[in-house]
Design a protein around this motif. Structure first.
Motif, mmCIF file in Angstrom:
data_model
loop_
_atom_site.group_PDB
_atom_site.id
_atom_site.type_symbol
_atom_site.label_atom_id
_atom_site.label_comp_id
_atom_site.label_asym_id
_atom_site.label_seq_id
_atom_site.Cartn_x
_atom_site.Cartn_y
_atom_site.Cartn_z
ATOM 1 N N UNK A 135 0.809 -1.225 0.000
ATOM 2 C CA UNK A 135 0.000 0.000 0.000
ATOM 3 C C UNK A 135 0.836 1.266 0.000
ATOM 4 N N UNK A 136 2.084 1.205 -0.429
ATOM 5 C CA UNK A 136 2.946 2.389 -0.380
ATOM 6 C C UNK A 136 2.427 3.491 -1.309
ATOM 7 N N UNK A 137 1.907 3.102 -2.469
ATOM 8 C CA UNK A 137 1.382 4.102 -3.393
ATOM 9 C C UNK A 137 0.240 4.893 -2.792
ATOM 10 N N UNK A 138 -0.670 4.207 -2.137
ATOM 11 C CA UNK A 138 -1.817 4.883 -1.509
ATOM 12 C C UNK A 138 -1.349 5.752 -0.354
ATOM 13 N N UNK A 139 -0.356 5.294 0.382
ATOM 14 C CA UNK A 139 0.172 6.106 1.480
ATOM 15 C C UNK A 139 0.863 7.364 0.945
ATOM 16 N N UNK A 140 1.552 7.260 -0.188
ATOM 17 C CA UNK A 140 2.167 8.434 -0.816
ATOM 18 C C UNK A 140 1.083 9.429 -1.224
ATOM 19 N N UNK A 141 0.023 8.924 -1.831
ATOM 20 C CA UNK A 141 -1.088 9.785 -2.243
ATOM 21 C C UNK A 141 -1.685 10.492 -1.026
ATOM 22 N N UNK A 142 -1.878 9.766 0.073
ATOM 23 C CA UNK A 142 -2.493 10.362 1.263
ATOM 24 C C UNK A 142 -1.609 11.444 1.881
ATOM 25 N N UNK A 143 -0.306 11.304 1.740
ATOM 26 C CA UNK A 143 0.609 12.325 2.276
ATOM 27 C C UNK A 143 0.689 13.544 1.361
ATOM 28 N N UNK A 144 0.486 13.348 0.068
ATOM 29 C CA UNK A 144 0.611 14.444 -0.899
ATOM 30 C C UNK A 144 -0.658 15.287 -1.007
ATOM 31 N N UNK A 145 -1.814 14.652 -0.944
ATOM 32 C CA UNK A 145 -3.085 15.364 -1.106
ATOM 33 C C UNK A 145 -3.520 15.993 0.218
ATOM 34 N N UNK A 146 -4.139 17.169 0.124
ATOM 35 C CA UNK A 146 -4.691 17.819 1.327
ATOM 36 C C UNK A 146 -5.945 17.101 1.794
ATOM 37 N N UNK A 147 -6.702 16.597 0.822
ATOM 38 C CA UNK A 147 -7.968 15.947 1.146
ATOM 39 C C UNK A 147 -8.246 14.860 0.112
ATOM 40 N N UNK A 148 -8.748 13.729 0.579
ATOM 41 C CA UNK A 148 -9.135 12.633 -0.304
ATOM 42 C C UNK A 148 -10.561 12.239 0.053
ATOM 43 N N UNK A 149 -11.400 12.154 -0.959
ATOM 44 C CA UNK A 149 -12.778 11.735 -0.744
ATOM 45 C C UNK A 149 -13.104 10.644 -1.765
ATOM 46 N N UNK A 150 -13.931 9.723 -1.365
ATOM 47 C CA UNK A 150 -14.301 8.605 -2.239
ATOM 48 C C UNK A 150 -15.776 8.301 -2.052
ATOM 49 N N UNK A 151 -16.423 7.957 -3.139
ATOM 50 C CA UNK A 151 -17.764 7.405 -3.036
ATOM 51 C C UNK A 151 -18.040 6.504 -4.231
ATOM 52 N N UNK A 152 -18.953 5.579 -4.034
ATOM 53 C CA UNK A 152 -19.383 4.671 -5.081
ATOM 54 C C UNK A 152 -20.876 4.857 -5.232
ATOM 55 N N UNK A 153 -21.294 5.178 -6.453
ATOM 56 C CA UNK A 153 -22.706 5.396 -6.710
ATOM 57 C C UNK A 153 -23.060 4.674 -8.005
ATOM 58 N N UNK A 154 -24.007 3.777 -7.934
ATOM 59 C CA UNK A 154 -24.490 3.016 -9.090
ATOM 60 C C UNK A 154 -23.348 2.287 -9.795
ATOM 61 N N UNK A 155 -22.406 1.782 -9.011
ATOM 62 C CA UNK A 155 -21.305 1.009 -9.579
ATOM 63 C C UNK A 155 -20.163 1.841 -10.132
ATOM 64 N N UNK A 156 -20.211 3.143 -9.946
ATOM 65 C CA UNK A 156 -19.139 4.037 -10.415
ATOM 66 C C UNK A 156 -18.343 4.505 -9.212
ATOM 67 N N UNK A 157 -17.035 4.204 -9.220
ATOM 68 C CA UNK A 157 -16.126 4.681 -8.177
ATOM 69 C C UNK A 157 -15.695 6.095 -8.525
ATOM 70 N N UNK A 158 -15.706 6.982 -7.555
ATOM 71 C CA UNK A 158 -15.235 8.338 -7.765
ATOM 72 C C UNK A 158 -14.280 8.678 -6.620
ATOM 73 N N UNK A 159 -13.058 9.000 -6.989
ATOM 74 C CA UNK A 159 -12.039 9.412 -6.024
ATOM 75 C C UNK A 159 -11.706 10.868 -6.337
#
Length: 163
Positions: A135-159
């Protein structure tokens, strides 16, 4: 009739355009030049996507460090979508679209796909000392971005990542 009257009161003028009827604020959305959109479908697209994002950021006056971090984040997320999300049986039906918006000194990256549901926020804090590379890539993303939001609606992932 009530909708039309409320629009006139809201806009303080006679305006029957769709944005006015929806009562959208004047600064809603991004204008031409404030955004770019593209898709990734194969591994070669990932590097090109990262380069496009870096160039976009630099063109919008973001410093090199920020530009490279945003490019790296797009590369990591896009790679994860392609590697782990695309269903090998239905690969032709899968998509991954990326939109980058620079507006009012805020940089937003949206990654939208129809792959398996995956909330990267659940993996950010997963750290295994015996396998620090997990999970190093995701941890890098979490350190670089100020805010991360995710939701799944009708089978569509949105990050959505804000920088």
């Amino acid at each position: 009739m009530i909708v039309l009257i409320s629009v006139i009161v809201y806009k303080k003028k006679l305006d029957f355009s769709v944005p006015a009827l929806l009562k959208l604020p004047e600064n809603f959305g991004a204008k031409e030049g404030e955004f770019m959109t593209f898709s990734v479908e194969q591994p070669d697209d990932v590097t090109q996507a990262s380069e496009k994002v870096i160039d976009f950021c630099l063109a919008h006056q973001y410093d090199k460090m920020t530009s490279y971090h945003v490019g790296l984040c797009v590369e990591e997320i896009a790679e994860n979508v392609l590697e782990h999300g695309f269903d090998t049986v239905k690969k032709d039906l899968c998509f991954a679209d990326i939109r980058v918006v620079s507006k009012e000194n805020e940089l937003t990256v949206r990654v939208r796909d129809n792959c398996r549901e995956f909330d990267p926020r659940k993996r950010i804090d997963m750290y295994d000392p015996e396998h620090p590379e997990k999970n190093i890539g995701i941890r890098i993303v979490s350190k670089s971005a100020k805010n991360i939001d995710y939701y799944n609606n009708a089978g569509i992932n949105t990050l959505i990542m804000k920088f």
